[in-house]
Design a protein around this motif. Structure first.
Motif, PDB file in Angstrom:
ATOM      1  N   HIS A  84     -35.645  -4.799  66.973  1.00  0.00           N
ATOM      2  CA  HIS A  84     -36.123  -3.434  66.770  1.00  0.00           C
ATOM      3  C   HIS A  84     -36.537  -2.801  68.103  1.00  0.00           C
ATOM      4  O   HIS A  84     -36.502  -1.584  68.267  1.00  0.00           O
ATOM      5  N   TRP A 125     -36.528   1.069  69.465  1.00  0.00           N
ATOM      6  CA  TRP A 125     -37.699   1.741  70.071  1.00  0.00           C
ATOM      7  C   TRP A 125     -37.329   2.327  71.431  1.00  0.00           C
ATOM      8  O   TRP A 125     -37.749   3.431  71.778  1.00  0.00           O
ATOM      9  N   GLY A 150     -42.863  -7.549  54.675  1.00  0.00           N
ATOM     10  CA  GLY A 150     -41.526  -7.057  55.049  1.00  0.00           C
ATOM     11  C   GLY A 150     -40.532  -8.179  55.284  1.00  0.00           C
ATOM     12  O   GLY A 150     -40.047  -8.366  56.406  1.00  0.00           O
ATOM     13  N   GLY A 172     -37.480  -8.933  55.073  1.00  0.00           N
ATOM     14  CA  GLY A 172     -36.102  -8.911  55.563  1.00  0.00           C
ATOM     15  C   GLY A 172     -35.936  -8.871  57.072  1.00  0.00           C
ATOM     16  O   GLY A 172     -34.851  -9.116  57.587  1.00  0.00           O
ATOM     17  N   GLY A 188     -36.164  -9.380  61.298  1.00  0.00           N
ATOM     18  CA  GLY A 188     -35.855 -10.507  62.167  1.00  0.00           C
ATOM     19  C   GLY A 188     -37.072 -11.407  62.356  1.00  0.00           C
ATOM     20  O   GLY A 188     -36.989 -12.627  62.203  1.00  0.00           O
ATOM     21  N   SER A 225     -41.413  -7.452  50.104  1.00  0.00           N
ATOM     22  CA  SER A 225     -40.296  -6.636  50.593  1.00  0.00           C
ATOM     23  C   SER A 225     -40.149  -5.415  49.705  1.00  0.00           C
ATOM     24  O   SER A 225     -40.493  -5.450  48.520  1.00  0.00           O
ATOM     25  N   ARG A 226     -39.572  -4.363  50.300  1.00  0.00           N
ATOM     26  CA  ARG A 226     -39.292  -3.147  49.538  1.00  0.00           C
ATOM     27  C   ARG A 226     -38.173  -3.368  48.548  1.00  0.00           C
ATOM     28  O   ARG A 226     -38.005  -2.598  47.618  1.00  0.00           O
ATOM     29  N   LYS A 254     -33.895  -8.443  48.602  1.00  0.00           N
ATOM     30  CA  LYS A 254     -34.482  -9.158  49.745  1.00  0.00           C
ATOM     31  C   LYS A 254     -35.575 -10.124  49.273  1.00  0.00           C
ATOM     32  O   LYS A 254     -35.757 -11.187  49.869  1.00  0.00           O
ATOM     33  N   ALA A 301     -47.927  -8.187  65.179  1.00  0.00           N
ATOM     34  CA  ALA A 301     -46.985  -8.191  66.309  1.00  0.00           C
ATOM     35  C   ALA A 301     -46.073  -6.974  66.282  1.00  0.00           C
ATOM     36  O   ALA A 301     -45.168  -6.880  67.113  1.00  0.00           O
ATOM     37  N   MET A 308     -44.585 -11.715  71.999  1.00  0.00           N
ATOM     38  CA  MET A 308     -43.628 -12.658  72.578  1.00  0.00           C
ATOM     39  C   MET A 308     -44.242 -14.057  72.699  1.00  0.00           C
ATOM     40  O   MET A 308     -44.974 -14.494  71.829  1.00  0.00           O
TER      41      MET A 308
HETATM   42  N1  LIG Z   1     -45.009  -8.067  69.695  1.00  0.00           N
HETATM   43  C1  LIG Z   1     -43.819  -8.582  69.946  1.00  0.00           C
HETATM   44  O1  LIG Z   1     -43.634  -9.368  70.870  1.00  0.00           O
HETATM   45  C2  LIG Z   1     -42.692  -8.249  69.040  1.00  0.00           C
HETATM   46  C3  LIG Z   1     -41.575  -9.067  68.993  1.00  0.00           C
HETATM   47  C4  LIG Z   1     -40.586  -8.781  68.065  1.00  0.00           C
HETATM   48  C5  LIG Z   1     -40.722  -7.651  67.240  1.00  0.00           C
HETATM   49  N2  LIG Z   1     -41.800  -6.851  67.368  1.00  0.00           N
HETATM   50  C6  LIG Z   1     -41.961  -5.672  66.491  1.00  0.00           C
HETATM   51  O2  LIG Z   1     -42.004  -6.117  65.152  1.00  0.00           O
HETATM   52  C7  LIG Z   1     -41.345  -5.189  64.296  1.00  0.00           C
HETATM   53  C8  LIG Z   1     -40.243  -5.897  63.543  1.00  0.00           C
HETATM   54  O3  LIG Z   1     -39.213  -6.237  64.473  1.00  0.00           O
HETATM   55  P1  LIG Z   1     -37.832  -6.832  63.977  1.00  0.00           P
HETATM   56  O4  LIG Z   1     -36.961  -6.943  65.176  1.00  0.00           O
HETATM   57  O5  LIG Z   1     -38.097  -7.984  63.094  1.00  0.00           O
HETATM   58  O6  LIG Z   1     -37.306  -5.576  63.112  1.00  0.00           O
HETATM   59  P2  LIG Z   1     -36.316  -5.493  61.877  1.00  0.00           P
HETATM   60  O7  LIG Z   1     -35.460  -6.713  61.851  1.00  0.00           O
HETATM   61  O8  LIG Z   1     -35.682  -4.157  61.951  1.00  0.00           O
HETATM   62  O9  LIG Z   1     -37.302  -5.539  60.630  1.00  0.00           O
HETATM   63  C9  LIG Z   1     -37.964  -4.395  60.151  1.00  0.00           C
HETATM   64  C10 LIG Z   1     -39.032  -4.832  59.160  1.00  0.00           C
HETATM   65  O10 LIG Z   1     -39.858  -3.769  58.744  1.00  0.00           O
HETATM   66  C11 LIG Z   1     -39.942  -3.696  57.331  1.00  0.00           C
HETATM   67  N3  LIG Z   1     -40.063  -2.250  57.069  1.00  0.00           N
HETATM   68  C12 LIG Z   1     -39.512  -1.255  57.793  1.00  0.00           C
HETATM   69  N4  LIG Z   1     -39.898  -0.069  57.320  1.00  0.00           N
HETATM   70  C13 LIG Z   1     -40.718  -0.317  56.304  1.00  0.00           C
HETATM   71  C14 LIG Z   1     -41.437   0.526  55.411  1.00  0.00           C
HETATM   72  N5  LIG Z   1     -41.408   1.841  55.479  1.00  0.00           N
HETATM   73  N6  LIG Z   1     -42.172  -0.079  54.477  1.00  0.00           N
HETATM   74  C15 LIG Z   1     -42.223  -1.400  54.390  1.00  0.00           C
HETATM   75  N7  LIG Z   1     -41.549  -2.233  55.212  1.00  0.00           N
HETATM   76  C16 LIG Z   1     -40.811  -1.687  56.154  1.00  0.00           C
HETATM   77  C17 LIG Z   1     -38.738  -4.441  56.818  1.00  0.00           C
HETATM   78  O11 LIG Z   1     -39.056  -5.096  55.608  1.00  0.00           O
HETATM   79  P3  LIG Z   1     -38.178  -5.054  54.243  1.00  0.00           P
HETATM   80  O12 LIG Z   1     -36.882  -4.356  54.555  1.00  0.00           O
HETATM   81  O13 LIG Z   1     -38.020  -6.458  53.809  1.00  0.00           O
HETATM   82  O14 LIG Z   1     -39.043  -4.296  53.289  1.00  0.00           O
HETATM   83  C18 LIG Z   1     -38.544  -5.473  57.913  1.00  0.00           C
HETATM   84  O15 LIG Z   1     -39.416  -6.580  57.753  1.00  0.00           O
HETATM   85  C19 LIG Z   1     -40.825  -4.070  65.212  1.00  0.00           C
HETATM   86  O16 LIG Z   1     -41.724  -2.978  65.164  1.00  0.00           O
HETATM   87  C20 LIG Z   1     -40.799  -4.709  66.582  1.00  0.00           C
HETATM   88  O17 LIG Z   1     -40.958  -3.775  67.615  1.00  0.00           O
HETATM   89  C21 LIG Z   1     -42.783  -7.134  68.244  1.00  0.00           C
END
Ligand SMILES: NC(=O)c1ccc[n+]([C@@H]2O[C@H](COP(=O)([O-])OP(=O)(O)OC[C@H]3O[C@@H](n4cnc5c(N)ncnc54)[C@H](OP(=O)(O)O)[C@@H]3O)[C@@H](O)[C@H]2O)c1
Length: 322
Positions: free
Chosen positions: A44, A48, A164, A166, A168, A188-189, A193, A244, A271
């Motif tokens: 994601h 961003w 959430g 689904g 990554g 999950s929504r 999933k 995170a 990370m």
């Molecule tokens: N801090 C860090 O080091 C770090 C590392 C990796 C990722 N991240 C952050 O973590 C987040 C997830 O990253 P990712 O790469 O796993 O993204 P991704 O694969 O696109 O996953 C998106 C997630 O958000 C949920 N979601 C999205 N919109 C939603 C809504 N309106 N209501 C409920 N659930 C919703 C989805 O759940 P369902 O579809 O199952 O409902 C899914 O779990 C991102 O914001 C990313 O920037 C941070």
């Protein structure tokens, strides 16, 4: 070489700034080396960047992508650690270096045929993992590893709620957490999933916001605004939210009264270190856990992967092969 770049920032239409085409070969500073990319994974974070979060326009155009596996200059199979930072500046942890960045923030990323990285960022790829599987580890799986084993503060057998299912990071939390003996509940929504989360190893799966059979020890939060109130309400007194990410927004009501009255902790996590990435590769070897890949696409079709991520039409990781 062929590369996928962020050429412009558009908060509302992120795909309008995505460009695919020729890009100069990597510039290799002293102490850095070149990796020939065999597989790269979408996060994601890449969406961003196109929306202008965590990057300023003067850095563009920049090659996107944090996560890669490939060959180093001596033809060794390697995984690339995505955190560019100095452990000494972070008290032994490069993620705490105030100047740390991720690949694709200040330096060109991995959605290309070749990428330049600091030599210390190369971790041996276990032969047991394919390049596609190994490419999933450096961001989503490393983040999940640190959330579970450094930040959660609870031992195997504890109950963790993953919001959430689904995503990554979320699928990584289910797989790694299950393999380590945690009881994983997920939301999950989507009903489809939720079913897949159960097949992946979640013990129970719920609609977003559902009342749980009992309160949990820890909530793993990457969704943010859409699930925050539920996260706060789902914890036992003294429980912890490890956060995170905030995909759905980062300004929900803070619920301060509930936080102090039930003595919750909120722990941020970002990370992981190079050494944690090396341990994660061994964890996968030892447990047999393999990253869950939703789809693998040629890098030239990267736009389709971005589109699926923006629509939320994924369960697991998108991998690109140059
Ligand atoms: N801090 C860090 O080091 C770090 C590392 C990796 C990722 N991240 C952050 O973590 C987040 C997830 O990253 P990712 O790469 O796993 O993204 P991704 O694969 O696109 O996953 C998106 C997630 O958000 C949920 N979601 C999205 N919109 C939603 C809504 N309106 N209501 C409920 N659930 C919703 C989805 O759940 P369902 O579809 O199952 O409902 C899914 O779990 C991102 O914001 C990313 O920037 C941070």
């Amino acid at each position: 070489m062929f590369a996928v770049t962020a050429a412009r920032i558009d908060a509302d239409d992120p795909l309008s700034g995505l460009e695919l085409g020729e890009h100069p070969e990597p510039n290799v500073p002293g102490g850095w080396t070149t990796v020939t990319v065999k597989a790269a994974a979408l996060n994601h974070h890449d969406v961003w960047t196109l929306r202008g979060v965590g990057i300023s326009g003067d850095r563009l155009p920049i090659v996107l992508g944090c996560d890669a596996a490939g060959y180093d200059e001596d033809d060794n199979e390697v995984v690339v650690h995505a955190v560019i930072g100095d452990p000494d500046a972070g008290g032994g942890d490069e993620t705490l270096d105030p100047r740390r960045s991720l690949l694709s923030e200040r330096h060109d990323g991995v959605f290309a045929e070749r990428v330049a990285v600091p030599r210390r960022n190369l971790v041996p790829k276990p032969a047991a993992l394919s390049f596609e599987e190994a490419a999933c580890l450096p961001t989503a799986y490393l983040t999940a590893y640190k959330m579970l084993f450094e930040k959660s503060g609870v031992q195997p057998g504890a109950t963790l709620l993953v919001q959430g299912a689904g995503g990554g990071v979320a699928t990584a939390l289910i797989l790694l957490g299950r393999a380590a003996g945690y009881r994983i509940w997920a939301t999950s929504r989507s009903e489809a999933k939720r079913d897949r989360a159960l097949k992946l190893g979640a013990d129970q799966a719920f609609e977003n916001g559902a009342r749980l059979p009992e309160r949990v020890d820890v909530v793993m939060e990457t969704v943010g605004q859409a699930t925050w109130a539920h996260s706060v309400r789902s914890l036992k007194p003294g429980g912890r939210i490890v956060i995170a990410g905030a995909t759905s927004g980062d300004a929900p009501p803070a619920e301060l009264t509930r936080v102090f009255f039930t003595q919750l902790s909120v722990t941020g996590s970002t990370m992981g270190t190079r050494d944690q990435l090396a341990r994660l590769t061994r964890f996968c070897e030892q447990t047999g856990v393999r990253p869950l890949i939703d789809r693998t696409l040629p890098l030239a079709h990267a736009r389709d992967g971005f589109q699926a991520m923006i629509k939320g039409d994924l369960f697991g990781k998108v991998v690109f092969t140059p």
